[in-house]
Enzyme design. Structure first.
Site, PDB file in Angstrom:
ATOM      1  N   ASP A  56       0.865  -1.160   0.000  1.00  0.00           N
ATOM      2  CA  ASP A  56       0.000   0.000   0.000  1.00  0.00           C
ATOM      3  C   ASP A  56       0.915   1.227   0.000  1.00  0.00           C
ATOM      4  O   ASP A  56       2.105   1.127   0.279  1.00  0.00           O
ATOM      5  CB  ASP A  56      -0.932  -0.010   1.230  1.00  0.00           C
TER       6      ASP A  56
HETATM    7  C1  GLC Z   1      -4.255   4.375  -0.261  1.00  0.00           C
HETATM    8  C2  GLC Z   1      -5.166   3.205  -0.057  1.00  0.00           C
HETATM    9  C3  GLC Z   1      -5.128   2.209  -1.182  1.00  0.00           C
HETATM   10  C4  GLC Z   1      -4.878   2.947  -2.480  1.00  0.00           C
HETATM   11  C5  GLC Z   1      -3.484   3.517  -2.408  1.00  0.00           C
HETATM   12  C6  GLC Z   1      -3.145   4.367  -3.636  1.00  0.00           C
HETATM   13  O1  GLC Z   1      -3.696   4.794   0.942  1.00  0.00           O
HETATM   14  O2  GLC Z   1      -5.087   2.498   1.174  1.00  0.00           O
HETATM   15  O3  GLC Z   1      -6.375   1.508  -1.198  1.00  0.00           O
HETATM   16  O4  GLC Z   1      -5.008   2.057  -3.590  1.00  0.00           O
HETATM   17  O5  GLC Z   1      -3.267   4.286  -1.235  1.00  0.00           O
HETATM   18  O6  GLC Z   1      -3.951   5.503  -3.659  1.00  0.00           O
END
Ligand code: GLC
Length: 741
Positions: A267
């Site tokens: 993430d």
């Molecule tokens: C965010 C989210 C994830 C997302 C990523 C990119 O913090 O937790 O679901 O795809 O970052 O935006």
């Protein structure tokens, strides 16, 4: 002669460092007729150490480096589960202001789950995959399948509810649909990311049985049946390791037990340690908050944990090259499945077909919770004045809520949809009813709506009630709104109740006009203290671009509602296990004390009457169920049991009913829920039509996870199959036995 020369050259070349396909001058890794693993090995053999490391980490907000020298493209990721996020700047969250990236906003995944229709999931995945493909993204950062443990979780709207079986069945077609476009679905957030409060720090303590029975099944189905090409590690910790760099989840379970052959993506900002990232299963690091330009790096990205620090360890010999090769193999497999698959379709973007798909999914997911005196559908032969009340009738909902926020090509508000549908037959008035806080701009996307209203709560209520007095119908459209604390990433709700004084507005309207319909727009259960004063209640979701059309179709009966709740609506927060046992939200540590008793499993165990139960949803027609029958009274673990039940549409309009199968185990060596969903089938019936639904029960449907054996076991004994229209509306039962071998 010609043939001889060719085969002679082939023999010569076969030994050469540049391994060409014998039949052509195409290098093996570029030859799509070759098995993918052969192509992977050939490409890997051509790469330098620097090139390998460069593939393992971001080079921009949403991309990672390919190998230009070998003609291997960059990898481009994009949010989100409900539509393709606006293009952002190279190294910013803010949108780049493109003029051709306004997408179709599809309904939230809670709505998809509420359709209980895998065909809608397939349609959803195909459509959103076409949009990702058209935008040249080869990884879609979705779907999310974290289990709905608490009604306060800010991101439940992005997920598929409280039951592992429903989530498992509904996630598979979505993934297949996305990947049919040559775009990888990246299932998230693996695992145990069941709240937003303290999401970056909380270490979840959970027993194995609960992990395997409740929180892993949807991910396992995504990997083993959906064949997902990517998965995203969650922000939180499990067993003391961040999930994006977690030996247990990524190496032991994902790779070891499930045989996952895709890529593990972190993430954004979820990685915190180079060695753990190297050895604990991560392939691609994104969004890390490194300290920018330390270590004399040229840019922040080369300072990522899997960038320069990783390269240094490889060059020093402290880390063997095989560690980076493992990662690059997974990334190359992703590349050959997506960007270098020359046969993949071209996609399409913001098309009427996608709008229609979103509308159909929305119409199948809206849930009719209550409809006393058949107040709905609106009788247009009589209705001359309709009052719409509530900020959610007009508020932009596609922007906000965090990373799933969208720059939608269009969004039909409920008010617009209702006016378009019935404005020429009845007078449609609007009253604000309540005023929430200002919309939260997201990614620099301005909502472009000024909903400022400085009137007092009493003035707003007085206006609404005055107009309600002589209206034929009053449609209150409220709920939550994806602002902070109201169904949004990064923060949970503070309570079960509706915000902005809505309960008072609803109570006042109920006293003023008995023909009151409440349409709740939310991704979570909400408290309804007025439930007995309101004759008709509709659970609408964040429905995306076609919201207003879908809601109007349901309210007018153009479409007969067929949605069923994918999660329980408790009367009060303490009717939920996570809150009753009080470990939510935890701080550094959180223990899922309720164990497997999540959602209706808890309700059944504690004998609580829910406000509205899991699987509940009404129709404008009526259905009768026959008695469930079985083809045998006893089965062995090697056999299957066939259950049959007839369902008839006894009303005067066509409709769809989702027949649900729950299994009850009379006696077990470990505590089991009273019942567990193990089958469902949505049947579409014309008036008077009857269909027979068949369920096949195998030992898997009778099993529970035994942590001592670390395996699923079905214990011989007596079981019951319960067939129903919801988890609390059981129509008939039948007993059968599982015999030992
Ligand atoms: C965010 C989210 C994830 C997302 C990523 C990119 O913090 O937790 O679901 O795809 O970052 O935006």
């Amino acid at each position: 002669m010609q043939k001889t020369i060719k085969s002679f050259i082939a023999i010569l070349l076969a030994g050469s460092p540049v391994c060409l396909s014998a039949q052509s001058s195409v290098p093996v890794y570029l030859d799509e007729t070759k098995p993918i693993e052969q192509r992977v090995e050939d490409a890997l053999s051509r790469m330098t150490l620097e090139e390998k490391v460069a593939m393992c980490h971001a080079q921009s907000k949403f991309s990672s480096r390919g190998i230009p020298r070998l003609g291997i493209p960059d990898n481009w990721m994009s949010d989100g589960p409900h539509g393709i996020r606006a293009e952002v700047f190279w190294d910013e969250w803010d949108q780049a202001g493109w003029t051709n990236d306004s997408c179709t906003a599809f309904p939230a995944l809670t709505c998809l789950a509420a359709s209980w229709n895998p065909e809608m999931s397939a349609l959803y995945g195909k459509s959103i995959g076409e949009e990702a493909r058209y935008r040249n993204k080869n990884v879609l950062l979705g779907p999310g399948v974290n289990i709905y443990r608490t009604p306060l979780n800010g991101r439940n709207f992005e997920y598929m509810g409280e039951d592992p079986y429903l989530s498992s069945r509904m996630v598979i077609p979505y993934i297949q649909g996305v990947q049919s476009n040559g775009v990888a679905a990246c299932v998230k957030h693996f695992a145990l990311n069941n709240q937003e409060t303290n999401r970056h720090t909380v270490n979840v303590n959970i027993d194995d049985r609960t992990l395997y029975e409740i929180y892993l099944p949807a991910f396992k189905a995504a990997v083993q049946e959906g064949k997902a090409w990517a998965i995203m590690g969650a922000y939180n910790k499990y067993k003391g390791q961040w999930c994006g760099q977690n030996q247990y989840l990524l190496n032991d379970i994902l790779r070891g037990e499930w045989g996952f052959d895709g890529v593990v993506v972190s993430d954004w900002g979820g990685i915190n340690n180079t060695r753990q990232a190297i050895y604990n299963g991560l392939d691609m690091e994104f969004g890390s908050w490194t300290d920018g330009l330390s270590e004399g790096t040229s840019d922040a990205y080369s300072n990522y944990y899997l960038a320069t620090p990783f390269l240094k360890l490889l060059k020093s010999g402290e880390v063997k090259e095989e560690e980076v090769d493992k990662k690059v193999r997974n990334i190359l497999r992703l590349v050959f499945r997506t960007t270098m698959n020359t046969k993949r379709p071209w996609g399409s973007f913001g098309t009427p077909e996608h709008g229609a798909a979103g509308r159909k999914i929305a119409e199948e997911g809206i849930v009719l919770l209550k409809n006393e005196q058949n107040l709905l559908p609106i009788d247009l032969t009589k209705a001359k004045k309709i009052l719409v009340v509530g900020e959610n009738a007009v508020k932009v909902m596609t922007i906000g809520g965090g990373s799933s926020s969208l720059k939608a090509k269009y969004e039909i508000s409920p008010q617009e949809g209702i006016k378009q549908r019935i404005g020429n037959q009845a007078e449609v008035l609007f009253a604000r009813g309540y005023a929430g806080e200002k919309s939260k701009a997201q990614d620099g996307l301005q909502v472009g709506q000024d909903l400022t209203d400085n009137r007092s709560e009493d003035e707003l209520i007085a206006e609404a009630c005055n107009l309600a007095k002589d209206a034929d119908y009053v449609l209150f459209i409220g709920g939550l709104n994806k602002n902070d604390g109201q169904d949004s990433e990064g923060n949970d709700r503070s309570g079960l109740g509706l915000p902005y004084n809505q309960d008072k507005v609803i109570g006042a309207l109920a006293k003023t006009n008995k023909n009151l319909v409440v349409i709740n727009i939310s991704g979570n259960a909400v408290a309804m203290p007025w439930v007995n004063e309101v004759p008709a209640i509709v659970q609408a979701w964040y429905l995306g671009s076609e919201a207003g059309h879908a809601i109007a179709s349901i309210l007018t009966g153009d479409v007969n509602p067929s949605g069923k709740l994918p999660f329980t609506f408790p009367v009060r927060l303490e009717d939920n296990g996570a809150h009753k046992l009080g470990d939510y939200p935890g701080k550094e540590e959180e223990t899922y004390r309720e164990g497997i008793f999540v959602g209706y499993r808890w309700i059944d165990k504690e004998k609580i009457k829910p406000l509205f139960s899991f699987g509940h949803g009404l129709s404008y027609t009526t259905f009768t169920y026959g008695k469930v029958t079985a083809d045998k009274k006893e089965m062995t673990p090697e056999q299957t049991l066939s259950l049959r039940v007839k369902v008839k549409n006894t009303g005067n309009r066509k409709g769809a009913e989702t027949v649900q199968l729950y299994i009850h185990d009379d006696k077990s060596s470990l505590p089991r829920p009273v019942k567990e969903l193990k089958g469902f089938k949505k049947v579409f019936l014309e008036p008077g039509e009857e269909q027979e639904v068949v369920f096949t029960v195998d030992k898997k449907a009778l099993s529970f996870f035994d942590p001592a054996k670390h395996d699923w076991i079905a214990e011989p004994g007596t079981f019951e199959a319960w067939v129903g229209a919801s988890s609390t509306d059981i129509k008939s039962k039948i007993t059968f036995k599982l015999n030992s071998l």
